[in-house]
Design a protein around this motif. Structure first.
Motif, PDB file in Angstrom:
ATOM      1  N   GLY A 112       0.771  -1.234   0.000  1.00  0.00           N
ATOM      2  CA  GLY A 112       0.000   0.000   0.000  1.00  0.00           C
ATOM      3  C   GLY A 112       0.802   1.285   0.000  1.00  0.00           C
ATOM      4  N   ALA A 113       2.095   1.227  -0.330  1.00  0.00           N
ATOM      5  CA  ALA A 113       2.873   2.463  -0.432  1.00  0.00           C
ATOM      6  C   ALA A 113       2.265   3.361  -1.501  1.00  0.00           C
ATOM      7  N   LEU A 114       2.263   4.667  -1.273  1.00  0.00           N
ATOM      8  CA  LEU A 114       1.742   5.598  -2.261  1.00  0.00           C
ATOM      9  C   LEU A 114       2.616   5.630  -3.501  1.00  0.00           C
ATOM     10  N   ASP A 115       3.917   5.469  -3.332  1.00  0.00           N
ATOM     11  CA  ASP A 115       4.839   5.368  -4.462  1.00  0.00           C
ATOM     12  C   ASP A 115       6.162   4.809  -3.971  1.00  0.00           C
ATOM     13  N   MET A 164      19.465   4.738  -4.516  1.00  0.00           N
ATOM     14  CA  MET A 164      18.686   5.259  -3.394  1.00  0.00           C
ATOM     15  C   MET A 164      17.251   4.770  -3.556  1.00  0.00           C
ATOM     16  N   LEU A 165      16.772   4.027  -2.557  1.00  0.00           N
ATOM     17  CA  LEU A 165      15.408   3.528  -2.556  1.00  0.00           C
ATOM     18  C   LEU A 165      14.534   4.522  -1.794  1.00  0.00           C
ATOM     19  N   SER A 166      13.479   5.011  -2.438  1.00  0.00           N
ATOM     20  CA  SER A 166      12.584   6.002  -1.832  1.00  0.00           C
ATOM     21  C   SER A 166      11.176   5.439  -1.753  1.00  0.00           C
ATOM     22  N   VAL A 167      10.535   5.655  -0.607  1.00  0.00           N
ATOM     23  CA  VAL A 167       9.161   5.190  -0.386  1.00  0.00           C
ATOM     24  C   VAL A 167       8.335   6.372   0.099  1.00  0.00           C
TER      25      VAL A 167
END
Length: 412
Positions: free
Chosen positions: A282-285, A301-304
Motif C-alpha cells: 500500500g505504499a503511495l509510491d 537510493m530507494l525512496s518510499v
C-alpha cells in the motif's frame, strides 16, 4: 474548495455520537427522521436534546423504538435501505458501511457475510445510527473525511457472545490499520457501529489539518466519565486555499512521509523484490535513483512515499528486504487531485483507467495493463490502444467523487 469533515475521537466513537455531532453541526433532524422512517422499521424516531458533559454543552441523540427481538442478516438490512426514500448516494454509503461491518463480523466468527447474524448492530437503534450518518454526511455536502487517532478505552464488557476485553473483537477488526489513541477510561469508547462508519468514510487518520473551520458539532455519548468529557467533536470546513497551502486550484493538500535509504551492497533483484512488496503493502509510491557512493561505488537510493501512520510498516519491509542499516524519513506536503475509477469503450473493447479532476476539468488516464491486454489480444499497437482510449473519454459522463469514493492513495 474541498469541504472537509474532521472527527476528533479523543473520547472514542459510536453511532449515536456521530449522529449527534452531525445534527449539532447543522444536519436537519426532520430530514434524518424522514430517511429513517422510510426504512419500514415500526415506530422508530430520532430525538435530540442538549446535555452538559463536564461543563461542555453537546447534542445527545436517542433512538426511540419499541422493544424488539429481531436479529437481522445483511440482506435484510440492505433490502430495507434499497426500498427507502434515500438518494442513491446515501443508499450506497449506508450499504458500504453495513457491508464493512458484516465483513468484520464474519472474520471474527469464522463465517461468511451472507451468514453473519447481526445482534446489537442489527437492532433498530444501530440501523438508525448508520443510516442517519450516511444521510447526514451527504446532506452536509462533505467531500472528504479525516479523523484523529481513535481512543478505544479499556476493561471488559459483556456482549451477546459473553464477556470480552475492550475493544470488542469486531471493533478491533474494523480498526485494523487505524492509529489508536491511549486512554485511561476503563470503558468501551469505540463501538462496532461507530468504527464501521468511521473506517468506511475516513481516508486519513492524523492530526487536525490546516483548514478553515466553518462550523463545529459536539456529539455526546450516553455515559459520564471522571477523566474527560464524553464528547465526539466534529469540525466542518475547508482545506486551506491554494494561496495558503501552495496547492493549485482544483487540488487539495495532505501530508506524507518520504523514507529513503542508500544501497551499494545489494543485488538489483533484491531491490526489485523490495519495491514489489512495498507497493503491494500500500505504499503511495516507490522509486529508485542511481547514485555514486563512497569509494566510487555505484549505488541506488530507494525512496518510499507513505502516509504518516504507515511509517513503521514500510520501514519494517525495507529493513527486512534490503541490507540497509538506517532509513531517513521526512514529512512532506503534497497537492492531490481527486480521482475515480472509470471505463471507456473502444472498437476493441472496454479499457479501464482513472479520471483526475483538475481545475480545468476532468482528464482520463488509461491503465497500462488494461491497454496491454487489448493490444496483445487484438494484435494492435499499444500506442494505438492508448490513443483510442483517450479519444473515447467523455468528460460529461463523470462526476466529481464524494465521501470516500475518492481513492486515498495515488502516486506522488
Amino acid at each position: 474548495m474541498t469541504k472537509l469533515a474532521y472527527f476528533d475521537c479523543q473520547s472514542g466513537i459510536s453511532g449515536d455520537m456521530i449522529l449527534a455531532a452531525l445534527i449539532d453541526a447543522g444536519v436537519d433532524l426532520d430530514a434524518l427522521n424522514n430517511a429513517v422512517g422510510s426504512l419500514g422499521l415500526p415506530d422508530v424516531r430520532l430525538t435530540v436534546c442538549e446535555v452538559k458533559k463536564m461543563g461542555f454543552r453537546a447534542a445527545q441523540v436517542v433512538v426511540e423504538h419499541p422493544h424488539e427481538h429481531a436479529h437481522r442478516h445483511l440482506h435484510h438490512i440492505t433490502a430495507m435501505i434499497e426500498r427507502s426514500s434515500m438518494s442513491d448516494r446515501q443508499k450506497s454509503l449506508a450499504v458500504r458501511i453495513f457491508t464493512r461491518l458484516a465483513e468484520a463480523e464474519a472474520r471474527v466468527h469464522g463465517t461468511t457475510i451472507e451468514k453473519v447474524h447481526f445482534h446489537e448492530v442489527g437492532a433498530a437503534d444501530s440501523i438508525a445510527d448508520i443510516v442517519g450518518a450516511a444521510v447526514g454526511l451527504d446532506l452536509l455536502g462533505i467531500d472528504r473525511v479525516w479523523a484523529s487517532p481513535v481512543a478505544v478505552g479499556g476493561g471488559r464488557i459483556k456482549i451477546a457472545h459473553g464477556e470480552v476485553s475492550v475493544p470488542a473483537p469486531a471493533t478491533a477488526e474494523l480498526l485494523r490499520g487505524v492509529p489508536i489513541a491511549p486512554s485511561s477510561v476503563a470503558a468501551e469508547l469505540a463501538t462496532p457501529t461507530g468504527a464501521a462508519v468511521l473506517t468506511t468514510v475516513v481516508e486519513r487518520f492524523g492530526p487536525l489539518p490546516p483548514m478553515i473551520i466553518d462550523r463545529t458539532g459536539f456529539g455526546a455519548g450516553q455515559r459520564d466519565f471522571e477523566q474527560q468529557p464524553n464528547i465526539l467533536r466534529l469540525y466542518v470546513g475547508r482545506l486551506v486555499a491554494a494561496d495558503q497551502a501552495g496547492a493549485p486550484a482544483g487540488a487539495s493538500t495532505d501530508r506524507v512521509v518520504v523514507l529513503e535509504t542508500n544501497l551499494d551492497d545489494i543485488s538489483g533483484q533484491w531491490v526489485g523484490y523490495a519495491t514489489e512488496r512495498l507497493l503491494a503493502a500500500g505504499a503511495l509510491d516507490v522509486f529508485t535513483t542511481a547514485i555514486g557512493m563512497k569509494k566510487n561505488r555505484p549505488g541506488v537510493m530507494l525512496s518510499v512515499i507513505c502516509r504518516p501512520e504507515d511509517v513503521a510498516k514500510f520501514e519494517g519491509i525495507v529493513f527486512s528486504e534490503t541490507t540497509t542499516l538506517g532509513i531517513r524519513r521526512r514529512e512532506a506536503e503534497r497537492s492531490v487531485l481527486a480521482r475515480s475509477e472509470h471505463q471507456v469503450s473502444t472498437p476493441w473493447g472496454a479499457i479501464a483507467g482513472k479520471v483526475a479532476f483538475a481545475a480545468d476539468g476532468p482528464r482520463f488516464a488509461p491503465e497500462y495493463e488494461s491497454c496491454r491486454a487489448i493490444a496483445e489480444d487484438r494484435g494492435v499497437a499499444l500506442r494505438e490502444v492508448f490513443d483510442a482510449a483517450v479519444r473515447a473519454f467523455d468528460s460529461g459522463k463523470v462526476a466529481r467523487p464524494k465521501i470516500a469514493e475518492t481513492p486515498s492513495g495515488g502516486r506522488g
